[in-house]
Design a protein around this motif. Structure first.
Motif, mmCIF file in Angstrom:
data_model
loop_
_atom_site.group_PDB
_atom_site.id
_atom_site.type_symbol
_atom_site.label_atom_id
_atom_site.label_comp_id
_atom_site.label_asym_id
_atom_site.label_seq_id
_atom_site.Cartn_x
_atom_site.Cartn_y
_atom_site.Cartn_z
ATOM 1 N N THR A 275 44.261 28.741 39.648
ATOM 2 C CA THR A 275 43.806 28.548 41.021
ATOM 3 C C THR A 275 42.551 29.352 41.337
ATOM 4 O O THR A 275 42.089 29.334 42.469
ATOM 5 C CB THR A 275 44.917 28.957 42.018
ATOM 6 O OG1 THR A 275 45.283 30.319 41.783
ATOM 7 C CG2 THR A 275 46.150 28.080 41.847
ATOM 8 N N LEU A 276 41.996 30.030 40.343
ATOM 9 C CA LEU A 276 40.823 30.864 40.571
ATOM 10 C C LEU A 276 39.558 30.022 40.437
ATOM 11 O O LEU A 276 39.293 29.454 39.383
ATOM 12 C CB LEU A 276 40.801 32.020 39.568
ATOM 13 C CG LEU A 276 39.822 33.159 39.841
ATOM 14 C CD1 LEU A 276 40.177 33.880 41.133
ATOM 15 C CD2 LEU A 276 39.821 34.143 38.670
ATOM 16 N N VAL A 277 38.780 29.958 41.505
ATOM 17 C CA VAL A 277 37.510 29.222 41.504
ATOM 18 C C VAL A 277 36.389 30.234 41.273
ATOM 19 O O VAL A 277 36.281 31.234 41.994
ATOM 20 C CB VAL A 277 37.289 28.487 42.836
ATOM 21 C CG1 VAL A 277 35.920 27.815 42.867
ATOM 22 C CG2 VAL A 277 38.392 27.456 43.062
ATOM 23 N N VAL A 278 35.545 29.985 40.271
ATOM 24 C CA VAL A 278 34.495 30.941 39.915
ATOM 25 C C VAL A 278 33.174 30.211 39.700
ATOM 26 O O VAL A 278 33.108 28.980 39.700
ATOM 27 C CB VAL A 278 34.879 31.734 38.638
ATOM 28 C CG1 VAL A 278 36.130 32.561 38.863
ATOM 29 C CG2 VAL A 278 35.067 30.782 37.455
ATOM 30 N N ASP A 279 32.103 30.993 39.497
ATOM 31 C CA ASP A 279 30.812 30.398 39.195
ATOM 32 C C ASP A 279 30.773 29.950 37.734
ATOM 33 O O ASP A 279 31.597 30.361 36.911
ATOM 34 C CB ASP A 279 29.692 31.400 39.487
ATOM 35 C CG ASP A 279 29.762 32.622 38.597
ATOM 36 O OD1 ASP A 279 29.088 32.633 37.545
ATOM 37 O OD2 ASP A 279 30.489 33.573 38.934
ATOM 38 N N LYS A 280 29.796 29.138 37.422
ATOM 39 C CA LYS A 280 29.725 28.520 36.100
ATOM 40 C C LYS A 280 29.446 29.510 34.977
ATOM 41 O O LYS A 280 29.693 29.216 33.802
ATOM 42 C CB LYS A 280 28.664 27.416 36.110
ATOM 43 C CG LYS A 280 29.043 26.219 36.979
ATOM 44 C CD LYS A 280 28.029 25.107 36.890
ATOM 45 C CE LYS A 280 28.431 23.921 37.758
ATOM 46 N NZ LYS A 280 29.705 23.296 37.344
ATOM 47 N N ASP A 281 28.931 30.695 35.294
ATOM 48 C CA ASP A 281 28.631 31.694 34.264
ATOM 49 C C ASP A 281 29.736 32.736 34.100
ATOM 50 O O ASP A 281 29.608 33.646 33.279
ATOM 51 C CB ASP A 281 27.311 32.409 34.598
ATOM 52 C CG ASP A 281 26.112 31.480 34.503
ATOM 53 O OD1 ASP A 281 26.140 30.584 33.636
ATOM 54 O OD2 ASP A 281 25.167 31.639 35.295
ATOM 55 N N MET A 282 30.800 32.612 34.873
ATOM 56 C CA MET A 282 31.900 33.574 34.769
ATOM 57 C C MET A 282 32.668 33.329 33.473
ATOM 58 O O MET A 282 32.769 32.197 32.976
ATOM 59 C CB MET A 282 32.836 33.429 35.965
ATOM 60 C CG MET A 282 33.989 34.432 35.985
ATOM 61 S SD MET A 282 33.447 36.118 36.336
ATOM 62 C CE MET A 282 33.563 36.102 38.136
ATOM 63 N N ASN A 283 33.222 34.397 32.903
ATOM 64 C CA ASN A 283 34.063 34.297 31.706
ATOM 65 C C ASN A 283 35.144 35.367 31.775
ATOM 66 O O ASN A 283 35.105 36.249 32.653
ATOM 67 C CB ASN A 283 33.211 34.429 30.438
ATOM 68 C CG ASN A 283 32.443 35.733 30.363
ATOM 69 O OD1 ASN A 283 33.014 36.806 30.579
ATOM 70 N ND2 ASN A 283 31.146 35.661 30.071
ATOM 71 N N PRO A 284 36.137 35.317 30.884
ATOM 72 C CA PRO A 284 37.230 36.290 30.947
ATOM 73 C C PRO A 284 36.771 37.738 30.823
ATOM 74 O O PRO A 284 37.366 38.639 31.435
ATOM 75 C CB PRO A 284 38.121 35.885 29.769
ATOM 76 C CG PRO A 284 37.883 34.424 29.610
ATOM 77 C CD PRO A 284 36.423 34.244 29.905
ATOM 78 N N TYR A 285 35.720 37.996 30.034
ATOM 79 C CA TYR A 285 35.222 39.368 29.898
ATOM 80 C C TYR A 285 34.722 39.894 31.241
ATOM 81 O O TYR A 285 35.061 41.001 31.656
ATOM 82 C CB TYR A 285 34.104 39.427 28.854
ATOM 83 C CG TYR A 285 33.360 40.749 28.861
ATOM 84 C CD1 TYR A 285 33.933 41.890 28.299
ATOM 85 C CD2 TYR A 285 32.100 40.854 29.448
ATOM 86 C CE1 TYR A 285 33.269 43.102 28.327
ATOM 87 C CE2 TYR A 285 31.426 42.062 29.468
ATOM 88 C CZ TYR A 285 32.013 43.183 28.906
ATOM 89 O OH TYR A 285 31.355 44.384 28.943
ATOM 90 N N LEU A 286 33.907 39.096 31.936
ATOM 91 C CA LEU A 286 33.363 39.511 33.229
ATOM 92 C C LEU A 286 34.467 39.636 34.272
ATOM 93 O O LEU A 286 34.441 40.529 35.121
ATOM 94 C CB LEU A 286 32.306 38.513 33.690
ATOM 95 C CG LEU A 286 31.017 38.489 32.870
ATOM 96 C CD1 LEU A 286 30.163 37.273 33.243
ATOM 97 C CD2 LEU A 286 30.223 39.775 33.074
ATOM 98 N N LEU A 287 35.457 38.755 34.192
ATOM 99 C CA LEU A 287 36.586 38.823 35.118
ATOM 100 C C LEU A 287 37.390 40.102 34.879
ATOM 101 O O LEU A 287 37.809 40.779 35.822
ATOM 102 C CB LEU A 287 37.467 37.592 34.934
ATOM 103 C CG LEU A 287 38.409 37.228 36.070
ATOM 104 C CD1 LEU A 287 37.644 36.949 37.353
ATOM 105 C CD2 LEU A 287 39.242 36.006 35.678
ATOM 106 N N GLY A 288 37.594 40.445 33.601
ATOM 107 C CA GLY A 288 38.280 41.690 33.279
ATOM 108 C C GLY A 288 37.501 42.902 33.752
ATOM 109 O O GLY A 288 38.078 43.881 34.259
ATOM 110 N N LYS A 289 36.190 42.851 33.603
ATOM 111 C CA LYS A 289 35.325 43.932 34.075
ATOM 112 C C LYS A 289 35.474 44.115 35.583
ATOM 113 O O LYS A 289 35.519 45.242 36.091
ATOM 114 C CB LYS A 289 33.875 43.604 33.712
ATOM 115 C CG LYS A 289 32.878 44.701 33.975
ATOM 116 C CD LYS A 289 31.492 44.281 33.499
ATOM 117 C CE LYS A 289 30.454 45.350 33.816
ATOM 118 N NZ LYS A 289 29.093 44.929 33.388
ATOM 119 N N MET A 290 35.581 42.996 36.305
ATOM 120 C CA MET A 290 35.778 43.048 37.752
ATOM 121 C C MET A 290 37.104 43.711 38.105
ATOM 122 O O MET A 290 37.168 44.588 38.980
ATOM 123 C CB MET A 290 35.731 41.625 38.319
ATOM 124 C CG MET A 290 35.858 41.532 39.820
ATOM 125 S SD MET A 290 35.960 39.804 40.391
ATOM 126 C CE MET A 290 37.723 39.489 40.168
#
Length: 343
Positions: A275-290
């Motif tokens: 259900t998570l809507v993100v931008d086209k350049d987002m990836n699991p690494y960046l999400l984990g960093k967040m």
């Protein structure tokens, strides 16, 4: 006559070549398995993300500064929710109703430590000229309005355009979650431990809390972050609760008991990623960093604040523009934040 030993030959031991080869094969096999699991998990998580927001279509963007800026949004989307589910979560409305933003935060991640800034949804801002997300045509400015009106009118891209226009801060990534996904993540965690300084009730959100330490399930957590009628004055108390809960949630997700337990990890990750809507350049690494940056905020190694407010205009919150400019300059330069919010 005692037996005769050569010097130290009682302690000489030559390991079996066969045993050494077995140990090496085991370690190599273990490394390969861990590598395959890690790579597989990464691509599984990446395939789950709904990469629906194209920030490349946002016009007249400010230059990028140091560090990374995430715009984190909680929407009141009821898409796919049954009537019973809407009742249990006290959301009201219908799945077909237009979406609005219930919470908006900028998370800056950089060398100066993470900074989490809430943007109240009733902030008085200017909605500027923008490119329509559906038509692709340039649309006229809408002028002074509430911040959340930009999302209601044309979705995430106009919200990003409005935030960038009014702050001068470049948004690198976008992450949005709706009511259902939020509640499901909390339930997959088995609840989130919160220490509430005061109790409050709100019949609109379903909140009914006593002060002290308690575990909130998904429905209770949603009531906690949505409550506004229990607070007098403005939306600022609610934004503080949203910051407190999200950073606490991140700190309890980003623990060895979750990350190293495959059964729990896949349950929690699966509950949110769908259900998570993100931008086209987002990836699991960046999400984990967040998430880890939000955990630092919860642990006291970062800064959390509301955008500086100077008063109100027509019932909407007016930003303290000189302070906002100073805050943005510090974030762009990845400098320690010295600006404070007095409200």
């Amino acid at each position: 006559m005692p037996p005769h030993y050569e010097e130290d030959d009682r302690y000489d031991y030559e390991p079996s070549p066969r045993r050494g080869r077995k140990v090496r094969r085991f370690l190599i096999s273990l490394l390969v398995v861990l590598l395959l699991v890690g790579v597989g998990t990464y691509f599984w998580a990446d395939s789950k993300l709904r990469k629906e927001v194209d920030l490349g279509k946002v016009i007249d963007r400010p230059a990028a500064g140091e560090g990374t800026n995430y715009l984190i949004v909680g929407s009141d989307s009821r898409k796919g929710m049954s009537a019973a589910r809407r009742r249990s979560l006290h959301t009201g409305g219908s799945p077909e109703a237009g979406q609005r933003t219930d919470s908006m935060m900028i998370l800056h991640v950089g060398a100066g430590g993470p900074t989490l800034i809430s943007l109240p949804r009733d902030s008085n801002v200017t909605i500027p000229e923008f490119r329509g997300s559906e038509s692709g045509k340039i649309r006229a400015p809408m002028g002074a309005n509430k911040l959340n009106a930009s999302y209601a009118y044309d979705g995430p891209q106009l919200l990003v355009r409005t935030v960038e226009y009014n702050t001068g801060l470049h948004i690198d990534h976008y992450a949005e979650i709706g009511f259902t996904g939020f509640a499901d993540i909390v339930d997959a965690m088995g609840g989130v431990q919160m220490n509430l300084g005061k109790g409050f009730k709100d019949k609109w959100s379903g909140a009914d809390f006593q002060p002290g330490v308690q575990s909130l399930d998904g429905a209770q957590a949603l009531a906690f972050v949505r409550t506004r009628h229990a607070f007098v004055g403005s939306d600022l108390d609610r934004t503080k609760n949203q910051q407190k809960f999200l950073s606490t949630l991140a700190s309890q997700v980003a623990t060895p008991s979750t990350l190293l337990n495959p059964f729990r990890f896949y349950r929690v990750a699966g509950a949110g990623l769908d259900t998570l809507v993100v931008d086209k350049d987002m990836n699991p690494y960046l999400l984990g960093k967040m998430f880890f940056a939000m955990k630092e905020v919860s642990g006291g190694d970062g800064t959390s604040m509301n955008v500086p407010i100077s008063g109100s205009v027509g019932g909407n919150l007016q930003w303290d523009r000189p302070k906002v400019r100073q805050l943005v300059a510090e974030l762009k330069n990845d400098a320690p934040v010295t600006v404070t919010s007095d409200r």
